[in-house]
Design a protein around this motif. Structure first.
Motif, PDB file in Angstrom:
ATOM      1  N   TYR A   1       0.826  -1.211   0.000  1.00 42.18           N
ATOM      2  CA  TYR A   1       0.000   0.000   0.000  1.00 42.18           C
ATOM      3  C   TYR A   1       0.861   1.262   0.000  1.00 42.18           C
ATOM      4  N   LEU A   2       2.074   1.166   0.517  1.00 42.30           N
ATOM      5  CA  LEU A   2       2.956   2.334   0.479  1.00 42.30           C
ATOM      6  C   LEU A   2       3.384   2.672  -0.948  1.00 42.30           C
ATOM      7  N   THR A   3       3.642   1.649  -1.764  1.00 39.93           N
ATOM      8  CA  THR A   3       4.012   1.918  -3.162  1.00 39.93           C
ATOM      9  C   THR A   3       2.837   2.513  -3.923  1.00 39.93           C
ATOM     10  N   VAL A   4       1.634   2.063  -3.596  1.00 38.56           N
ATOM     11  CA  VAL A   4       0.446   2.628  -4.240  1.00 38.56           C
ATOM     12  C   VAL A   4       0.298   4.086  -3.826  1.00 38.56           C
ATOM     13  N   LEU A   5       0.532   4.374  -2.551  1.00 34.60           N
ATOM     14  CA  LEU A   5       0.418   5.749  -2.066  1.00 34.60           C
ATOM     15  C   LEU A   5       1.450   6.653  -2.742  1.00 34.60           C
ATOM     16  N   GLU A   6       2.641   6.126  -2.931  1.00 29.51           N
ATOM     17  CA  GLU A   6       3.674   6.918  -3.595  1.00 29.51           C
ATOM     18  C   GLU A   6       3.322   7.207  -5.039  1.00 29.51           C
ATOM     19  N   GLU A   7       2.742   6.201  -5.723  1.00 38.97           N
ATOM     20  CA  GLU A   7       2.393   6.385  -7.133  1.00 38.97           C
ATOM     21  C   GLU A   7       1.233   7.354  -7.300  1.00 38.97           C
ATOM     22  N   THR A   8       0.278   7.318  -6.388  1.00 38.07           N
ATOM     23  CA  THR A   8      -0.899   8.177  -6.526  1.00 38.07           C
ATOM     24  C   THR A   8      -0.707   9.530  -5.865  1.00 38.07           C
ATOM     25  N   LYS A   9       0.379   9.708  -5.191  1.00 37.30           N
ATOM     26  CA  LYS A   9       0.706  10.970  -4.532  1.00 37.30           C
ATOM     27  C   LYS A   9      -0.324  11.351  -3.456  1.00 37.30           C
ATOM     28  N   VAL A  10      -0.830  10.350  -2.763  1.00 36.98           N
ATOM     29  CA  VAL A  10      -1.785  10.585  -1.679  1.00 36.98           C
ATOM     30  C   VAL A  10      -1.020  10.479  -0.371  1.00 36.98           C
ATOM     31  N   LEU A  11      -1.244  11.412   0.495  1.00 39.36           N
ATOM     32  CA  LEU A  11      -0.601  11.356   1.798  1.00 39.36           C
ATOM     33  C   LEU A  11      -1.185  10.211   2.620  1.00 39.36           C
ATOM     34  N   GLU A  12      -0.313   9.576   3.404  1.00 46.48           N
ATOM     35  CA  GLU A  12      -0.768   8.435   4.199  1.00 46.48           C
ATOM     36  C   GLU A  12      -1.828   8.863   5.203  1.00 46.48           C
ATOM     37  N   LYS A  13      -1.693  10.071   5.725  1.00 46.38           N
ATOM     38  CA  LYS A  13      -2.674  10.586   6.691  1.00 46.38           C
ATOM     39  C   LYS A  13      -4.049  10.713   6.035  1.00 46.38           C
TER      40      LYS A  13
ATOM     41  N   TRP B   1      -5.071   9.086   3.348  1.00 45.52           N
ATOM     42  CA  TRP B   1      -5.546   7.737   3.010  1.00 45.52           C
ATOM     43  C   TRP B   1      -6.134   7.057   4.245  1.00 45.52           C
ATOM     44  N   ALA B   2      -5.451   7.173   5.381  1.00 43.70           N
ATOM     45  CA  ALA B   2      -5.931   6.554   6.621  1.00 43.70           C
ATOM     46  C   ALA B   2      -7.269   7.157   7.041  1.00 43.70           C
ATOM     47  N   LYS B   3      -7.409   8.463   6.879  1.00 44.56           N
ATOM     48  CA  LYS B   3      -8.662   9.129   7.235  1.00 44.56           C
ATOM     49  C   LYS B   3      -9.807   8.648   6.340  1.00 44.56           C
ATOM     50  N   ALA B   4      -9.546   8.539   5.042  1.00 45.09           N
ATOM     51  CA  ALA B   4     -10.575   8.062   4.104  1.00 45.09           C
ATOM     52  C   ALA B   4     -10.958   6.615   4.413  1.00 45.09           C
ATOM     53  N   ARG B   5      -9.953   5.796   4.744  1.00 42.68           N
ATOM     54  CA  ARG B   5     -10.216   4.395   5.071  1.00 42.68           C
ATOM     55  C   ARG B   5     -11.041   4.285   6.347  1.00 42.68           C
ATOM     56  N   TYR B   6     -10.743   5.088   7.343  1.00 44.19           N
ATOM     57  CA  TYR B   6     -11.496   5.082   8.596  1.00 44.19           C
ATOM     58  C   TYR B   6     -12.949   5.477   8.339  1.00 44.19           C
ATOM     59  N   GLU B   7     -13.170   6.476   7.497  1.00 46.48           N
ATOM     60  CA  GLU B   7     -14.542   6.896   7.178  1.00 46.48           C
ATOM     61  C   GLU B   7     -15.305   5.794   6.461  1.00 46.48           C
ATOM     62  N   GLN B   8     -14.603   5.046   5.599  1.00 42.21           N
ATOM     63  CA  GLN B   8     -15.250   3.916   4.929  1.00 42.21           C
ATOM     64  C   GLN B   8     -15.671   2.865   5.942  1.00 42.21           C
ATOM     65  N   LEU B   9     -14.784   2.547   6.876  1.00 45.25           N
ATOM     66  CA  LEU B   9     -15.106   1.534   7.888  1.00 45.25           C
ATOM     67  C   LEU B   9     -16.267   1.967   8.773  1.00 45.25           C
ATOM     68  N   VAL B  10     -16.316   3.246   9.118  1.00 41.44           N
ATOM     69  CA  VAL B  10     -17.421   3.751   9.934  1.00 41.44           C
ATOM     70  C   VAL B  10     -18.731   3.655   9.164  1.00 41.44           C
ATOM     71  N   SER B  11     -18.700   3.998   7.872  1.00 42.74           N
ATOM     72  CA  SER B  11     -19.932   3.928   7.081  1.00 42.74           C
ATOM     73  C   SER B  11     -20.398   2.484   6.916  1.00 42.74           C
TER      74      SER B  11
END
Length: 123
Positions: free
Chosen positions: A3-15, A17-27
């Motif tokens: 997932y770190l290589t994907v984050l580097e390629e998409t230029k998304v900050l890990e923070k 990404w983690a926030k978006a993932r947490y919101e998905q889990l809550v929903s």
């Protein structure tokens, strides 16, 4: 860690990404709770509809009852054929609604009869 290589390629900050993932889990949890709430409501509606049609059988040991006739044999009387047979006496009521009945002479029937197939005999 892939997932770190994907984050580097998409230029998304890990923070982020983690926030978006947490919101998905809550929903997902909210959707699960909502689905469970709907399932419980559905079960209550089905139980209410079923219980409306249930007729209580206030039969006790020693009561006189009639037994339903469910023969599929040909009867020339057609729709005027008898539907009930008896009277019988309830000798024993077991759990689950199974009953043991005897005729008026005291001869016990060999098989158990479900209480749904009995009707209180009115003199």
């Amino acid at each position: 860690m892939q997932y770190l290589t994907v984050l580097e390629e998409t230029k998304v900050l890990e923070k982020d990404w983690a926030k978006a993932r947490y919101e998905q889990l809550v929903s997902i949890d909210e959707k699960r709770v909502r689905a469970q709430y709907h399932a419980q409501g559905y079960q209550k509606r089905i139980a209410r509809a079923f219980n409306k049609k249930v007729k209580p059988r206030n039969l006790k040991e020693g009561n006189l009852v009639l037994k339903v006739l469910r023969d599929e044999t040909f009867d020339p009387r057609g729709k005027m054929k008898p539907r009930w047979f008896g009277p019988f006496i309830i000798k024993n009521i077991m759990s689950g609604g199974a009953t043991r009945i005897t005729n008026l002479d005291g001869e016990e029937m060999l098989c158990l009869i479900n209480m749904d197939n009995l009707w209180k005999y009115h003199i």
